[in-house]
Design an enzyme around this catalytic site. Structure first.
Site, PDB file in Angstrom:
ATOM      1  N   PHE A   5       0.847  -1.188   0.000  1.00  0.00           N
ATOM      2  CA  PHE A   5       0.000   0.000   0.000  1.00  0.00           C
ATOM      3  C   PHE A   5       0.889   1.247   0.000  1.00  0.00           C
ATOM      4  CE2 PHE A   5      -2.538   3.380   1.861  1.00  0.00           C
ATOM      5  CZ  PHE A   5      -3.711   3.272   1.130  1.00  0.00           C
ATOM      6  N   ARG A  61      20.188   7.720   0.084  1.00  0.00           N
ATOM      7  CA  ARG A  61      19.100   8.195   0.933  1.00  0.00           C
ATOM      8  C   ARG A  61      17.864   7.328   0.685  1.00  0.00           C
ATOM      9  NH1 ARG A  61      22.724  10.211   3.048  1.00  0.00           N
ATOM     10  NH2 ARG A  61      23.154  12.430   3.467  1.00  0.00           N
ATOM     11  N   ARG A  80      -3.064   3.257  15.765  1.00  0.00           N
ATOM     12  CA  ARG A  80      -2.091   3.662  14.767  1.00  0.00           C
ATOM     13  C   ARG A  80      -0.836   2.797  14.878  1.00  0.00           C
ATOM     14  NH1 ARG A  80      -4.384   6.013  10.560  1.00  0.00           N
ATOM     15  NH2 ARG A  80      -4.990   8.196  10.848  1.00  0.00           N
ATOM     16  N   ALA A 135      -8.673  12.252   9.036  1.00  0.00           N
ATOM     17  CA  ALA A 135      -7.568  12.251   8.075  1.00  0.00           C
ATOM     18  C   ALA A 135      -7.736  11.139   7.056  1.00  0.00           C
ATOM     19  CB  ALA A 135      -6.233  12.093   8.801  1.00  0.00           C
ATOM     20  N   GLU A 170     -13.656  12.083   3.614  1.00  0.00           N
ATOM     21  CA  GLU A 170     -13.157  11.458   4.839  1.00  0.00           C
ATOM     22  C   GLU A 170     -14.038  11.800   6.040  1.00  0.00           C
ATOM     23  OE1 GLU A 170     -10.899   9.278   5.357  1.00  0.00           O
ATOM     24  OE2 GLU A 170      -9.963   9.203   3.375  1.00  0.00           O
ATOM     25  N   GLU A 192     -11.717  -1.475   4.829  1.00  0.00           N
ATOM     26  CA  GLU A 192     -10.360  -1.033   5.130  1.00  0.00           C
ATOM     27  C   GLU A 192      -9.991  -1.294   6.593  1.00  0.00           C
ATOM     28  OE1 GLU A 192     -10.040   3.050   3.958  1.00  0.00           O
ATOM     29  OE2 GLU A 192     -10.672   2.659   1.897  1.00  0.00           O
TER      30      GLU A 192
END
Length: 374
Positions: free
Chosen positions: A193, A216, A244, A262, A278, A329
């Site tokens: 994802f 990097r 989270r 968000a 959202e 989701e």
């Protein structure tokens, strides 16, 4: 026999076709009789359907090299599209041409409304052209289906590239010019994802010389939005509470976060539209007035993520708090109605510990008197 190719869908857009092939293309108008184009439902591209009495407009390209064919097969093959010889019409008569036909998609793709090329160009054209750079970067490195499986993520990154091209003015920082950054190698060690990319890069130093080549790495996340609903009459906000992974992986024993609403900006969607979508998904709220707070890189040292933060002026009665989220989701999101004073107390105590919500809370504190007066 080197047959011409007929392009009727997204590759009819010459800038995209040229991005896929890597060179300029000469094309002539043509059409496929007794066929029509429809959106694939909830996707950003069309499907070709046999339909008597109609015609699918497109372009004909007559000179395609072996490299061109290989790159087109890579771009289309992952979606189950394969070349089929069909009779194509042009103004001077019929010609046999290869047409990418939706062999697999014809069986499992749900048809949406009639596809309009001009509508697609306006909504998705620039994003597809930007996406093609990242998609074709995997040519010869990964199988087509593996890249196609991440198409929506790659397209969302293309949309991020388009928005990034509208960068703010440079009045203090170094103004980058052509040649100020050179990339010797690009690797993608992880891609699902989200993705991780690693580059071997040199950049212009402040003394005018180029830096030594350094390696990097960056976390590739697409542009996203945050929105904090605020009721100026009741002087309260709605925040959401959810698990989270970032805090958990850091070792935080309390990985649930109090946040503003968000989510990612989807392809073909702008920041304000994403904020409204959202708010419906995470809090069941239909927003109207959106006030921009800031747009910014939260962690530019290691992440490509770019955020657009808003405050939404809205009515927040007691009944709006609840548990929401998109089931497909695995979202499990609880809304809390709290006073402005409680919001600032949570920021002060550290219980609110994510940058977008803190930044938005401080913006609201600065503008609260004005908003309540209005």
């Amino acid at each position: 026999m080197n047959r011409p190719y007929f392009f009727y869908g997204t590759l009819r857009h010459l800038p995209l076709l040229e991005a896929v092939l890597g060179h300029e293309v000469v094309a002539t108008p043509a059409w496929l009789a007794d066929h029509a184009l429809y959106w694939v439902k909830d996707r950003s591209f069309p499907i070709l359907i046999e339909e008597p009495g109609t015609r699918a407009e497109g372009i004909l390209v007559t000179a395609c090299s072996e490299s061109d064919v290989a790159r087109m097969d890579f771009f289309e093959g992952g979606f189950g599209f394969s070349g089929r010889v069909m009779e194509v019409m042009r103004h001077d008569g019929a010609v046999e041409a290869l047409v990418f036909h939706p062999e697999a998609c014809a069986h499992h793709c749900e048809r949406g409304g009639v596809w309009m090329f001009e509508q697609w160009q306006q909504q998705f054209g620039a994003e597809f052209v930007a996406m093609a750079k990242d998609y074709l970067a995997q040519f010869g490195l990964k199988p087509p289906r593996a890249v196609a499986a991440r198409f929506e993520q790659i397209l969302a990154r293309g949309a991020s590239r388009v928005r990034a091209g509208q960068a703010a003015a440079t009045t203090l920082r170094h103004h980058a010019a052509s040649g100020d950054v050179t990339v010797a190698a690009l690797r993608e060690p992880y891609a699902r994802f989200f993705a991780m990319e690693e580059i071997d890069v040199s950049f212009r130093r402040f003394d005018g010389s180029m830096s030594p080549q350094v390696t990097r790495a960056g976390f590739i996340a697409c542009d996203a939005v945050t929105v904090l609903p605020y009721d100026p009459l009741r002087d309260r906000v709605l925040v959401v509470d959810q698990f989270r992974a970032g805090p958990y992986l850091r070792g935080d024993p309390q990985p649930w976060q109090i946040e503003a609403i968000a989510g990612r900006i989807d392809p073909g969607e702008g920041p304000e539209a994403a904020a409204r979508r959202e708010a419906v998904e995470e809090a069941g709220l239909a927003l109207t007035d959106l006030l921009p707070v800031a747009s910014y890189y939260p962690t530019p040292g290691c992440s490509a993520e770019y955020l657009y933060s808003f405050v939404a002026l809205t009515d927040l009665p007691d009944a709006v708090a609840g548990v929401f989220g998109v089931e497909g989701e695995a979202e499990d999101i609880r809304g809390h109605l709290i006073s402005f004073d409680r919001l600032m107390a949570l920021v002060g105590s550290g219980e609110i510990s994510n940058a977008p919500t803190i930044l938005t809370a401080f913006w609201l504190a600065q503008n609260r008197e004005r908003l309540r007066g209005g």
